[in-house]
Design a protein around this motif. Sequence first.
Motif, PDB file in Angstrom:
ATOM      1  N   PHE A 269       0.690  -1.317  -0.268  1.00  0.00           N
ATOM      2  CA  PHE A 269       0.165   0.173   0.105  1.00  0.00           C
ATOM      3  C   PHE A 269       0.957   1.575  -0.134  1.00  0.00           C
ATOM      4  O   PHE A 269       0.384   2.225  -0.105  1.00  0.00           O
ATOM      5  CB  PHE A 269      -1.246   0.063   1.052  1.00  0.00           C
ATOM      6  CG  PHE A 269      -1.660  -1.283   1.493  1.00  0.00           C
ATOM      7  CD1 PHE A 269      -2.996  -1.173   0.368  1.00  0.00           C
ATOM      8  CD2 PHE A 269      -1.874  -2.202   2.663  1.00  0.00           C
ATOM      9  CE1 PHE A 269      -3.685  -2.795   0.806  1.00  0.00           C
ATOM     10  CE2 PHE A 269      -2.444  -3.498   2.398  1.00  0.00           C
ATOM     11  CZ  PHE A 269      -3.319  -3.553   1.367  1.00  0.00           C
ATOM     12  N   GLY A 270       2.177   0.821   0.398  1.00  0.00           N
ATOM     13  CA  GLY A 270       3.394   2.072  -0.061  1.00  0.00           C
ATOM     14  C   GLY A 270       3.857   2.132   1.187  1.00  0.00           C
ATOM     15  O   GLY A 270       4.530   2.074   2.410  1.00  0.00           O
ATOM     16  N   ILE A 271       5.298   0.243   0.371  1.00  0.00           N
ATOM     17  CA  ILE A 271       5.666  -0.124   2.034  1.00  0.00           C
ATOM     18  C   ILE A 271       7.227   1.051   1.766  1.00  0.00           C
ATOM     19  O   ILE A 271       7.880   1.648   0.940  1.00  0.00           O
ATOM     20  CB  ILE A 271       5.926  -1.365   1.419  1.00  0.00           C
ATOM     21  CG1 ILE A 271       6.262  -2.122   2.585  1.00  0.00           C
ATOM     22  CG2 ILE A 271       7.165  -1.759  -0.064  1.00  0.00           C
ATOM     23  CD1 ILE A 271       6.337  -3.868   1.601  1.00  0.00           C
TER      24      ILE A 271
ATOM     25  N   GLY B  95       1.259   2.345   4.724  1.00  0.00           N
ATOM     26  CA  GLY B  95       0.426   3.358   3.290  1.00  0.00           C
ATOM     27  C   GLY B  95      -0.833   4.688   3.345  1.00  0.00           C
ATOM     28  O   GLY B  95      -0.706   4.515   5.307  1.00  0.00           O
ATOM     29  N   PRO B  96      -1.193   5.749   2.834  1.00  0.00           N
ATOM     30  CA  PRO B  96      -1.731   6.435   2.861  1.00  0.00           C
ATOM     31  C   PRO B  96      -2.877   6.474   2.827  1.00  0.00           C
ATOM     32  O   PRO B  96      -3.275   5.804   2.804  1.00  0.00           O
ATOM     33  CB  PRO B  96      -0.818   7.444   1.905  1.00  0.00           C
ATOM     34  CG  PRO B  96      -0.250   6.425   0.885  1.00  0.00           C
ATOM     35  CD  PRO B  96      -0.097   5.401   1.276  1.00  0.00           C
TER      36      PRO B  96
ATOM     37  N   LEU C 181      -1.726   1.230   8.176  1.00  0.00           N
ATOM     38  CA  LEU C 181      -2.596   1.254   6.685  1.00  0.00           C
ATOM     39  C   LEU C 181      -3.380  -0.417   7.243  1.00  0.00           C
ATOM     40  O   LEU C 181      -4.644  -0.961   6.976  1.00  0.00           O
ATOM     41  CB  LEU C 181      -2.207   1.941   5.555  1.00  0.00           C
ATOM     42  CG  LEU C 181      -3.452   1.480   4.669  1.00  0.00           C
ATOM     43  CD1 LEU C 181      -4.429   2.826   5.138  1.00  0.00           C
ATOM     44  CD2 LEU C 181      -3.585   2.159   3.157  1.00  0.00           C
ATOM     45  N   GLY C 182      -2.618  -1.400   6.686  1.00  0.00           N
ATOM     46  CA  GLY C 182      -2.520  -3.021   6.400  1.00  0.00           C
ATOM     47  C   GLY C 182      -3.802  -3.510   8.036  1.00  0.00           C
ATOM     48  O   GLY C 182      -4.158  -4.636   7.603  1.00  0.00           O
ATOM     49  N   HIS C 183      -3.455  -2.395   8.695  1.00  0.00           N
ATOM     50  CA  HIS C 183      -3.605  -3.148  10.560  1.00  0.00           C
ATOM     51  C   HIS C 183      -5.529  -2.503   9.873  1.00  0.00           C
ATOM     52  O   HIS C 183      -6.425  -3.151  10.768  1.00  0.00           O
ATOM     53  CB  HIS C 183      -3.288  -3.186  11.467  1.00  0.00           C
ATOM     54  CG  HIS C 183      -3.945  -2.458  12.267  1.00  0.00           C
ATOM     55  ND1 HIS C 183      -4.151  -2.959  13.559  1.00  0.00           N
ATOM     56  CD2 HIS C 183      -5.108  -0.953  12.888  1.00  0.00           C
ATOM     57  CE1 HIS C 183      -5.316  -2.019  14.834  1.00  0.00           C
ATOM     58  NE2 HIS C 183      -5.389  -1.347  14.519  1.00  0.00           N
ATOM     59  N   GLN C 184      -5.643  -1.703   9.128  1.00  0.00           N
ATOM     60  CA  GLN C 184      -6.340  -0.750   9.313  1.00  0.00           C
ATOM     61  C   GLN C 184      -7.522  -1.461   8.444  1.00  0.00           C
ATOM     62  O   GLN C 184      -9.056  -1.581   8.476  1.00  0.00           O
ATOM     63  CB  GLN C 184      -6.411   0.702   8.625  1.00  0.00           C
ATOM     64  CG  GLN C 184      -6.107   1.532   9.453  1.00  0.00           C
ATOM     65  CD  GLN C 184      -5.964   2.945   9.219  1.00  0.00           C
ATOM     66  OE1 GLN C 184      -6.100   3.640   8.708  1.00  0.00           O
ATOM     67  NE2 GLN C 184      -5.115   3.354  10.210  1.00  0.00           N
ATOM     68  N   VAL C 185      -7.064  -1.850   7.297  1.00  0.00           N
ATOM     69  CA  VAL C 185      -7.964  -2.388   6.373  1.00  0.00           C
ATOM     70  C   VAL C 185      -7.652  -4.346   6.840  1.00  0.00           C
ATOM     71  O   VAL C 185      -9.153  -4.802   6.499  1.00  0.00           O
ATOM     72  CB  VAL C 185      -6.916  -3.168   5.168  1.00  0.00           C
ATOM     73  CG1 VAL C 185      -7.548  -3.979   4.269  1.00  0.00           C
ATOM     74  CG2 VAL C 185      -6.788  -2.295   4.292  1.00  0.00           C
TER      75      VAL C 185
END
Length: 358
Positions: A182-184, A224-225, A252-256
């Motif tokens: 996601f923007g690693i 990611g942003p 962001l991966g946590h939120q996804v």
Amino acid sequence: MTSAVLILEDGKKYYGTGLGYQGTVLGEVVFNTGMTGYQEVLTDPSYTGQIVTMTYPLIGNYGITDDYAESNGPKVRGFVVREACKMPSNWRNEGTVDEYLSRHNIMGVSGIDTRSLTRRIRSLGTLRGAITTEEELVANPDSLLEQVRQMTTNGPELVRTVTTEKVYHLPGQGPKVVVMDFGIKQNILRMLQEYGWDVTVVPSYTSAKEIMALAPGGLFLSNGPGDPKDVPEAVATVRELMNVLPVAGICLGHQVIGLALGCETYKLKFGHRGANHPVKDIGSNRTFITSQNHGYAIDGRSLPSNVEMTHQNINDDTVEGLRVKDRPIFSVQYHPEAAPGPEDSRYLFDQFTRLMTQ
């Protein structure tokens, strides 16, 4: 030295000196509390679309070197500092912050009261703003106000502009892991290689079928942003894969992962950005100092019955980690790989390795 002005959506103006590229730029104005790591901040894809204010007053004192970059160049929309060092002292130094920003066409402003600006953001919340060095706009910055107030700060294009354009492979002898990008940050990839994982990095929009065709032993979701709700295709992919694969995520991966589990997310008043955020590991009752960079969080009141909060922010009690009780899935809101920041939470990479190998 070129005159510059930062104007916020509420009409507040901060006058200073142009830094880096010259012109006009609009973005979401946020602040980072780190005392070091300014190049990692500049190159962190999670800052895409944002004008970043550094609260530490002297920036650039150890210069710039390619080894500190977390991506292929600065990803911030703009950069705000109290004082930009003109004579860095470091045997690895390759140039000044001013030169670095100019080379990459990134605008900044120095010489403003960053303490006042930070207090304003803390009081009013994250604000949209503009930096300009154009003479007519510096003389009349109010002419930018309507444009600033109508600016959109989120959208799916934020992740699309920083995700990888093609699949690539980083070989290792350990578990086979697919990483959704996601923007690693580069240090995440360095950490995964350090742990020996056999890593395949895929774009953020890769489907569940395409990921399963790679025969992974686990799925890892990067930082990611932006707003996690702007990547619904990724949420749908993760929702499908979490039934068949161990899954871990950060930022962001946590939120996804949270959205895929049925949680709700919301925008924080001014976000968490810096290398000094205290987080409690609820299971061990230990406190870790963490590196963070996010403007959204998972609503702890929305956790399903089979999901528990594993980590909590000590400053504001927000959710910093999740674990699914009946499946091999966990996530943290902060950056266990740091860069910049402490390395207290590297144990989480061991934890995911155990999940994949059990």
